[in-house]
Design an enzyme around this catalytic site. Structure first.
Site, mmCIF file in Angstrom:
data_model
loop_
_atom_site.group_PDB
_atom_site.id
_atom_site.type_symbol
_atom_site.label_atom_id
_atom_site.label_comp_id
_atom_site.label_asym_id
_atom_site.label_seq_id
_atom_site.Cartn_x
_atom_site.Cartn_y
_atom_site.Cartn_z
ATOM 1 N N ASP A 153 0.827 -1.202 0.000
ATOM 2 C CA ASP A 153 0.000 0.000 0.000
ATOM 3 C C ASP A 153 0.863 1.254 0.000
ATOM 4 O OD1 ASP A 153 0.934 -0.427 2.575
ATOM 5 O OD2 ASP A 153 -1.023 -0.652 3.473
ATOM 6 N N HIS A 197 -7.900 -3.985 9.599
ATOM 7 C CA HIS A 197 -7.516 -3.837 8.190
ATOM 8 C C HIS A 197 -6.243 -4.606 7.878
ATOM 9 C CE1 HIS A 197 -5.199 0.082 9.279
ATOM 10 N NE2 HIS A 197 -4.286 -0.770 8.874
ATOM 11 N N ASP A 231 -8.274 -1.909 13.647
ATOM 12 C CA ASP A 231 -9.656 -2.069 13.171
ATOM 13 C C ASP A 231 -9.794 -3.270 12.230
ATOM 14 O OD1 ASP A 231 -8.385 -1.190 10.873
ATOM 15 O OD2 ASP A 231 -9.624 0.606 10.608
ATOM 16 N N GLU A 274 -9.828 -1.000 4.702
ATOM 17 C CA GLU A 274 -10.523 -0.601 5.922
ATOM 18 C C GLU A 274 -11.860 -1.346 6.050
ATOM 19 O OE1 GLU A 274 -8.905 0.893 8.024
ATOM 20 O OE2 GLU A 274 -8.173 2.890 7.489
HETATM 21 C C1 GLP Z 1 -0.694 0.448 8.505
HETATM 22 C C2 GLP Z 1 -0.386 -0.365 7.252
HETATM 23 C C3 GLP Z 1 -0.680 -1.817 7.435
HETATM 24 C C4 GLP Z 1 -0.124 -2.296 8.760
HETATM 25 C C5 GLP Z 1 -0.798 -1.564 9.881
HETATM 26 C C6 GLP Z 1 -0.327 -2.012 11.253
HETATM 27 O O1 GLP Z 1 -1.968 0.971 8.543
HETATM 28 N N1 GLP Z 1 -1.072 0.095 6.107
HETATM 29 O O2 GLP Z 1 -0.129 -2.545 6.350
HETATM 30 O O3 GLP Z 1 -0.339 -3.668 8.896
HETATM 31 O O4 GLP Z 1 -0.483 -0.199 9.730
HETATM 32 O O5 GLP Z 1 0.885 -1.400 11.561
HETATM 33 P P1 GLP Z 1 1.793 -1.764 12.775
HETATM 34 O O6 GLP Z 1 2.439 -3.061 12.413
HETATM 35 O O7 GLP Z 1 2.786 -0.653 12.859
HETATM 36 O O8 GLP Z 1 0.928 -1.877 13.961
#
Ligand code: GLP
Length: 261
Positions: free
Chosen positions: A67, A138, A136, A143
């Site tokens: 992403d 995702h 949430d 989302e």
């Molecule tokens: C972001 C990314 C996701 C990731 C999520 C969790 O929103 N787009 O790909 O999995 O954060 O991040 P973290 O691993 O820092 O908790």
């Protein structure tokens, strides 16, 4: 879905890196799906250490990131392309241009998303996708409410995600972009093996839905219950709301060493 609960985040990195090393050993031109976020960092550190020790090489491998924020300047440190380069890509020996990401600066966004899907298809798909999970539920930036059949497209970030990610933008939620490009849920589902990492109590609710909840667009990661080869790597805090913890632990402990994840 295989659930593995490990006490130390470093062990999570080792278990995932073992699977990635085994893949690259048997298929040097493997295609990896790369995720940003803090969750996969222990995996990247372990892979870098193995490369530095001469045990592993990504010279023939390729990568696709999940992403990207829309509209961040090319040199912005939080642009996901820069984040993944810093965390992993430039620390190992990928060939130049071997790792691609969605173009968050494209003027024709639908065309850029279609081109990204094509690039993944032309590479014969992703062999192993690394994933984190949002609080949430995702994955990527799909989302709640995302189509379970979605492909790479633009999405609006929820307020919750922008608040969660404000820590990377000097704690200023207004600096977090409002839109992103993300591989869709169907794009992620096409990967041949998915390794999802979640640590900390903040992820416990999302993990509870992911592993033991009903499949629902409200918790997008639950689509992974339909995938034939998913490994969920957790620490105890992220696993705290799971009902079948003892069963997952017992299953993993009784696996023969040669089997891997
Ligand atoms: C972001 C990314 C996701 C990731 C999520 C969790 O929103 N787009 O790909 O999995 O954060 O991040 P973290 O691993 O820092 O908790």
């Amino acid at each position: 879905m295989e659930v593995v609960i490990l006490a130390d985040p470093k062990d999570i990195g080792v278990v995932a890196a073992d699977a990635i090393s085994a893949l690259v050993d048997r298929k040097p031109a493997a295609v990896l799906g790369l995720a940003t976020g803090s969750s996969p960092l222990s995996i990247y550190d372990e892979l870098v250490a193995r490369c530095e020790a001469g045990l592993l090489s990504f010279r023939q491998a390729r990568g696709f990131t999940l992403d990207e924020y829309v509209g961040l300047p090319v040199d912005h440190p939080q642009r996901y392309r820069n984040v993944i380069d810093t965390a992993f890509v430039t620390r190992v020996d990928f060939a130049p241009g071997a790792v691609l990401g969605p173009d968050g600066q494209a003027t024709d966004i639908p065309a850029a998303c279609a081109a990204y899907e094509n690039a993944i298809r032309e590479a014969d798909g992703v062999d192993l996708q690394i994933l984190g999970i949002g609080t949430d539920g995702h994955i990527g930036f799909n989302e709640p409410g995302s189509s379970l059949a979605s492909r790479t497209r633009i999405k609006t970030l929820t307020r919750q995600t922008r608040v969660d990610n404000a820590r990377f933008f000097d704690d200023d939620v207004e600096s977090v972009p409002t839109h992103c490009l993300t591989q869709g849920l169907a794009t992620i589902m096409a990967a041949r093996h998915v390794i999802l990492v979640a640590t900390g109590r903040g992820k416990a609710e999302a993990v509870h839905h992911l592993v033991e909840g009903p499949v629902s667009a409200m918790w997008p990661a639950t689509i992974l219950q339909h995938h034939p080869h998913v490994t969920v790597l957790l620490d105890g805090a992220a696993a705290r709301r799971l009902q079948l913890v003892d069963y997952y632990r017992e299953t993993y402990m009784s696996k023969p060493d040669w089997q891997g994840i």
